[in-house]
Design an enzyme around this catalytic site. Structure first.
Site, mmCIF file in Angstrom:
data_model
loop_
_atom_site.group_PDB
_atom_site.id
_atom_site.type_symbol
_atom_site.label_atom_id
_atom_site.label_comp_id
_atom_site.label_asym_id
_atom_site.label_seq_id
_atom_site.Cartn_x
_atom_site.Cartn_y
_atom_site.Cartn_z
ATOM 1 N N ASN A 23 -41.984 -6.051 -28.494
ATOM 2 C CA ASN A 23 -41.330 -6.767 -29.598
ATOM 3 C C ASN A 23 -39.860 -6.977 -29.234
ATOM 4 O OD1 ASN A 23 -39.539 -6.783 -32.128
ATOM 5 N ND2 ASN A 23 -41.547 -7.263 -32.966
ATOM 6 N N SER A 46 -44.141 -11.164 -32.085
ATOM 7 C CA SER A 46 -43.046 -11.521 -32.986
ATOM 8 C C SER A 46 -43.514 -11.161 -34.391
ATOM 9 C CB SER A 46 -42.714 -13.004 -32.864
ATOM 10 O OG SER A 46 -41.443 -13.227 -33.432
ATOM 11 N N GLU A 47 -42.673 -10.440 -35.135
ATOM 12 C CA GLU A 47 -43.165 -9.787 -36.353
ATOM 13 C C GLU A 47 -43.527 -10.770 -37.470
ATOM 14 O OE1 GLU A 47 -40.192 -9.153 -34.973
ATOM 15 O OE2 GLU A 47 -38.581 -9.113 -36.474
ATOM 16 N N ASN A 48 -43.171 -12.050 -37.313
ATOM 17 C CA ASN A 48 -43.602 -13.018 -38.318
ATOM 18 C C ASN A 48 -45.058 -13.428 -38.125
ATOM 19 O OD1 ASN A 48 -42.531 -14.289 -35.946
ATOM 20 N ND2 ASN A 48 -42.733 -16.234 -36.997
ATOM 21 N N SER A 88 -49.078 -7.523 -39.009
ATOM 22 C CA SER A 88 -48.038 -7.462 -37.996
ATOM 23 C C SER A 88 -47.358 -6.093 -38.009
ATOM 24 C CB SER A 88 -47.010 -8.563 -38.265
ATOM 25 O OG SER A 88 -45.985 -8.515 -37.314
#
Lengths: 218, 233
Positions: A23, A46-48, A88
């Site tokens: 990440n 990607s945390e989205n 996520s």
């Protein structure tokens, strides 16, 4: 010579190993993807909501439904997947992500990190940073060694509101690579041409220097 | 099949009143319920609390509600893109609760799932933890976080059908599925409303049971916040 932001990213890229899920935070960490060796397999999360993030799209091929956590248009690699925000963070809190690279305003010698708020001046929010630093085992901070006023960002104690406690293991700055251990910054490498004294002068926190300190290799 | 279709956005927003708590899906400007936001501006509801990861930009997304001073409180994880937001917050006009992004998602998910509270390590030792209950699990400290309670959830999907089944696209999915069924009434706006039976049940992301009202959005601007491209060699 102190490193450019690209060179900091290039040095951190050497910490990325074959088979890692990684990440990347906003800023210098985003650049790390450009320098990862192409003979190893790595997937960027990607945390989205994407695993298997690819490079920026070609001009005219951008898709508003495909962005990274920095809201930049991106592409998806073959084998990529999309998911919702709760899933996520299941990847993140569940420690399925192997390496987290993020920026910071301050890091303390006990591994505390501050990067989301300057009281009364700047409040952007923590985004996913608090979840990441609270759960990840392997956290590398990418930042400049000093702030614009020339003050050290590697401190005995953070002065800004914390993002997480006792969590940072390694810091790569424009001057040095340091490991956080035994309540101190242990100097591992210095930027090419940067002296030990320069690093000492720029580090407010406890600095441990054992033996000869090699220059970074790229 | 239970039909969830409403004629238009104004029917979809019926019952939204001043001082309600609203959930809004989206990450940045990606996957935001554009048509519902436009209707909330038109209705001019005041004093609302908004649960949304971001606050839009000055002239789009939730920024439109901020401009008209319709929002009393924002619950978000990251608000860095909105200068008007920052101004209202620093001057004290706007109440703001900033919470970790994973906690935000899980508080939606918990509300959807009927889980009143949960423990997370995120924010332990920071100001996020102030006033909250702690507990140690497996040698690590955790904070108790509670499920959200909201009156309306406004979500945006790519495709939907009359049964309320939803399919999302790309990273426009984000918080939208987690907010479905997390409020008293969930309003889904979609780019394509497909006939019932045309959606493969294997591909449905959110089953219609979590959605009370569905409509086809009149238009989508889908603004890009940070256009980043590379040149072809």
């Amino acid at each position: 010579m102190s490193l450019s932001k690209e060179q900091i990213a290039q040095r951190i890229a050497r910490e990325v190993k074959d088979g890692y899920y990684v990440n990347l935070g906003i800023g210098i960490p985003t650049l790390v993807a450009n320098f990862v060796r192409d003979d190893i397999e790595v997937e960027f999360q990607s945390e989205n909501g994407i695993l298997g993030m690819g490079p920026f799209p070609y001009e005219g091929e951008e898709d508003p439904d495909l962005i990274n956590a920095g809201k930049q248009t991106i592409t998806a690699m073959p084998g990529a997947s999309f998911f919702d925000s709760a899933m996520s963070f299941s990847m993140i809190r569940g420690q399925h992500v192997d390496l987290t690279i993020l920026g910071a305003m301050e890091v303390a010698q006990n591994g505390d990190i501050a990067n989301w708020k300057i009281p009364g001046k700047m409040v952007k929010g923590m985004g996913g940073a608090m979840d990441l630093v609270a759960s990840a085992d392997n956290i590398i901070v990418a930042m400049m060694h000093t702030n614009r006023a020339g003050e050290s960002k590697l401190l005995k104690r953070c002065s800004l509101p914390l993002t997480g406690v006792n969590c940072v293991k390694k810091v790569v700055t424009n001057l040095a690579v340091l490991e956080i251990t035994n309540n101190a910054f242990r100097l591992l490498e210095r930027a090419p041409g940067v002296s030990i004294d320069e690093i000492k002068n720029a580090t407010e926190g406890e600095l441990h220097i054992d033996g000869d300190i090699p220059e970074m290799k790229f | 099949m239970i039909n969830k279709i409403v004629a238009n956005v104004s029917e979809a927003c019926q019952g939204v009143k001043d001082n309600m708590t609203l959930m809004l899906g989206g990450f940045g400007l990606s996957g935001i319920p554009e048509n519902s936001i436009a209707e909330l501006v038109r209705l001019n509801v005041k004093g609302v609390t908004c649960i949304s990861n971001n606050a839009g930009v000055d002239d789009f997304g939730l920024g439109l509600l901020l401009q008209k001073r319709q929002i009393k409180k924002m619950i978000s994880s990251y608000v860095g893109e909105n200068a008007e937001f920052e101004r209202q917050m620093l001057s004290g006009e706007l109440e703001v609760e900033l919470i970790p992004q994973g906690t935000l998602a899980q508080r939606c998910q918990a509300a959807q799932s009927g889980i009143p509270a949960f423990f997370t390590p995120a924010g332990y030792g920071t100001e996020v933890a102030e006033g909250k209950e702690f507990r140690e699990f497996n040698g690590k400290m955790h904070i108790m976080e509670k499920a959200f309670k909201a009156d309306f959830a406004f979500v945006k999907a790519w495709k939907g059908d009359a049964a309320g089944n939803l399919i999302f696209k790309g990273t426009a999915r984000n918080f939208n599925p987690n907010m479905c069924g997390a409020a008293t009434i969930t309003v889904a706006e979609v780019e394509e409303l497909v006939p019932v039976g045309m959606m493969d049940p294997n591909q449905v992301h959110i089953p219609g049971i979590f959605v009370q009202r569905i409509f086809k959005g009149e238009k989508y601007e889908k603004r890009i916040e940070q256009l980043t491209v590379r040149k072809k060699d």
